[in-house]
Scaffold this active site. Structure first.
Site, PDB file in Angstrom:
ATOM      1  CD  GLU A  35      28.111  49.131  47.341  1.00  0.00           C
ATOM      2  OE1 GLU A  35      28.466  48.701  48.443  1.00  0.00           O
ATOM      3  OE2 GLU A  35      28.387  48.560  46.273  1.00  0.00           O
ATOM      4  CG  HIS A  63      44.093  75.475  42.120  1.00  0.00           C
ATOM      5  ND1 HIS A  63      44.335  76.822  42.091  1.00  0.00           N
ATOM      6  CD2 HIS A  63      44.549  75.045  43.322  1.00  0.00           C
ATOM      7  CE1 HIS A  63      44.938  77.190  43.208  1.00  0.00           C
ATOM      8  NE2 HIS A  63      45.072  76.127  43.981  1.00  0.00           N
ATOM      9  CE  LYS A  87      29.640  41.587  43.373  1.00  0.00           C
ATOM     10  NZ  LYS A  87      29.716  41.190  44.769  1.00  0.00           N
TER      11      LYS A  87
HETATM   12  O1  LIG Z   1      33.910  41.372  49.198  1.00  0.00           O
HETATM   13  P1  LIG Z   1      33.178  40.947  48.005  1.00  0.00           P
HETATM   14  O2  LIG Z   1      32.105  39.951  48.319  1.00  0.00           O
HETATM   15  O3  LIG Z   1      34.087  40.458  46.926  1.00  0.00           O
HETATM   16  O4  LIG Z   1      32.423  42.198  47.439  1.00  0.00           O
HETATM   17  C1  LIG Z   1      33.066  43.298  46.886  1.00  0.00           C
HETATM   18  C2  LIG Z   1      32.047  44.363  46.570  1.00  0.00           C
HETATM   19  O5  LIG Z   1      31.090  43.759  45.725  1.00  0.00           O
HETATM   20  C3  LIG Z   1      29.939  44.498  45.379  1.00  0.00           C
HETATM   21  O6  LIG Z   1      30.217  45.447  44.451  1.00  0.00           O
HETATM   22  C4  LIG Z   1      29.245  45.099  46.573  1.00  0.00           C
HETATM   23  O7  LIG Z   1      28.235  45.978  46.150  1.00  0.00           O
HETATM   24  C5  LIG Z   1      30.218  45.823  47.438  1.00  0.00           C
HETATM   25  O8  LIG Z   1      29.554  46.282  48.595  1.00  0.00           O
HETATM   26  C6  LIG Z   1      31.354  44.901  47.818  1.00  0.00           C
HETATM   27  O9  LIG Z   1      32.242  45.603  48.646  1.00  0.00           O
END
Ligand SMILES: O=P(O)(O)OC[C@H]1O[C@H](O)[C@H](O)[C@@H](O)[C@@H]1O
Length: 431
Positions: free
Chosen positions: A272, A293, A404
């Site tokens: 990331e 393996h 997201k």
């Molecule tokens: O901690 P949060 O805000 O729930 O985010 C959880 C995750 O969400 C996304 O996938 C981001 O790309 C991550 O970097 C992060 O760790």
């Protein structure tokens, strides 16, 4: 912690770097270090992560977990940076790591089975979300809460939340008067393992979180303007140099079961942070000796576009291999399992070197709290350094955020640019 980059050096390795390349790179490392040090000093976004060993207050974490410190299990509800750090630390350091259970994915069968297998009345809930808005975490938390209610268990007595000051999760905290730990300012989730984001389950499971932070602090003190003085910078600089020479894949292969999750945590950190603008090494997760393996054939004889990072502790538990009545097993005579694992490690590094494939060795003095703290910090410093050398935005993750938004739009039925793209995506289906 020591770094041995022998098998990545010299004309023979492909891709490879030589000592002159590293000497040359050291000037860029010095410039990058100046930027990093200034960013830390000013608490700038992202760079602030490298101040966590000094800023995290373990006493505050211990106080917050007091009401649940006798729980038999800890159920973490979080994903990505809000789950992997905690899992890495408990897997590496807790005496009974299986008492820490993670719900990150939203696979309905998995959550059903997990909840059925836990004594809910004796299971603390550790909800973590930096943003407080991540769909997987909120959905899972609602399902978990409902399961506790169905079982007649008061979940509010068993829950600790780590989140920011606003957002849906912060509202739930307010509404139910739950203990809340803050997420540190200016720290992306994947860099937050050394804060309350990663340390609540370890604290409940009796891990020496103070020692972990001390180890990290020692690594922080070691950062300076030369790659030759700090294992973290040295690792980052070598990976960067190898990537420039064509190492598109970085296979991380700890030779210790307790570090299996470390490879997973590292994968998020590396991917990331550094997968941007057409750059970035693909992190592959492996485990020694198991994956000798399975994957090693490819690393030794597949495309010359990889480096392998092997990690091992210098001290191992003493488990003798008992003598056998078979002559064919006489080579085990007097050996213990740790010796066998170390022999396999040495053989892997040598076999990669022999095939001209680069391997970087990371050796921990001990797989204890200090050692793990140092390791995690060193890898974070390495990541930040590579971001500077490559001149990319290490601390953002725009590509993840697109997905997201799209998932949220699809669930709500609202039409957005992302949901239109999903609907119009090219596909060729074969039934
Ligand atoms: O901690 P949060 O805000 O729930 O985010 C959880 C995750 O969400 C996304 O996938 C981001 O790309 C991550 O970097 C992060 O760790």
């Amino acid at each position: 912690m020591h770094l041995d980059i022998g098998a990545a050096l010299g004309d023979e390795a492909d891709p490879g770097v030589d000592e002159d390349d590293l000497e040359e790179l050291d000037e860029q490392v010095a410039a990058a270090h100046e930027t990093i040090a200034a960013g830390r000093e000013n608490g700038e976004f992202g760079y602030a992560a490298l101040n966590l060993p000094e800023e995290t207050d373990p006493t505050r974490i211990r106080e917050a977990v007091e009401p649940v410190e006798d729980a038999a299990y800890v159920l973490t509800v979080g994903i990505g940076g809000s789950a992997l750090g905690a899992k890495t630390v408990t897997a590496a350091l807790a005496d009974e790591p299986d008492r820490h259970v993670i719900l990150d994915n939203v696979d309905p069968e998995h959550i059903e089975r997990t909840l059925e297998g836990l004594p809910l009345e004796d299971t603390a809930i550790n909800v973590v979300s930096k943003s407080g808005t991540t769909a997987e975490t909120l959905a899972n938390f609602l399902v978990v809460r409902a399961a506790y209610e169905d079982a007649g268990v008061d979940w509010t007595e068993l829950t600790v939340v780590t989140t920011g000051e606003s957002g849906p999760l912060a509202e739930l905290v307010e509404e139910h008067d739950l203990p809340r730990l803050p997420v540190p300012d200016g720290v992306p989730g994947r860099f937050a393992a050394l804060s309350s984001v990663g340390l609540v389950p370890p604290a409940i499971l009796g891990v020496d979180i103070e020692g972990l932070l001390e180890g990290a602090s020692a690594a922080a003190d070691g950062l300076g303007p030369s790659l030759f003085d700090s294992p973290g910078y040295a690792y980052g600089a070598v990976c960067y140099a190898l990537e420039e020479e064509g190492a598109a894949v970085n296979a991380v292969m700890p030779y210790a079961e307790r570090l299996e999750y470390f490879a997973e945590w590292f994968a998020q950190l590396w991917a990331e942070s550094l997968g941007k603008e057409g750059r970035g090494q693909t992190p592959a997760r492996a485990l020694g000796a198991t994956d000798q393996h399975s994957q090693l054939q490819l690393y030794r004889a597949g495309p010359a576009d990889k480096m392998v990072t092997v990690v091992r502790p210098q001290e191992r538990a003493d488990v003798q291999i008992p003598e056998s009545e078979h002559d064919s097993l006489s080579y085990f005579a007097g050996a213990d399992l740790g010796q066998l694992l170390d022999a396999e490690y040495d053989a892997t590094v040598a076999s990669l070197a022999e095939a001209g494939r680069p391997a970087v060795e990371i050796e921990l003095d001990d797989l204890d709290a200090e050692g793990v703290g140092e390791l995690l910090y060193a890898m974070e410093a390495a990541t930040v350094l590579v971001g500077e050398l490559a001149d990319i935005e290490t601390f953002t993750q725009p590509a993840v955020e697109w997905g997201k938004r799209a998932a949220r739009g699809l669930l709500s039925g609202e039409e957005t640019e992302e949901t239109r793209t999903v609907a119009e995506r090219p596909s060729y289906r074969i039934d």
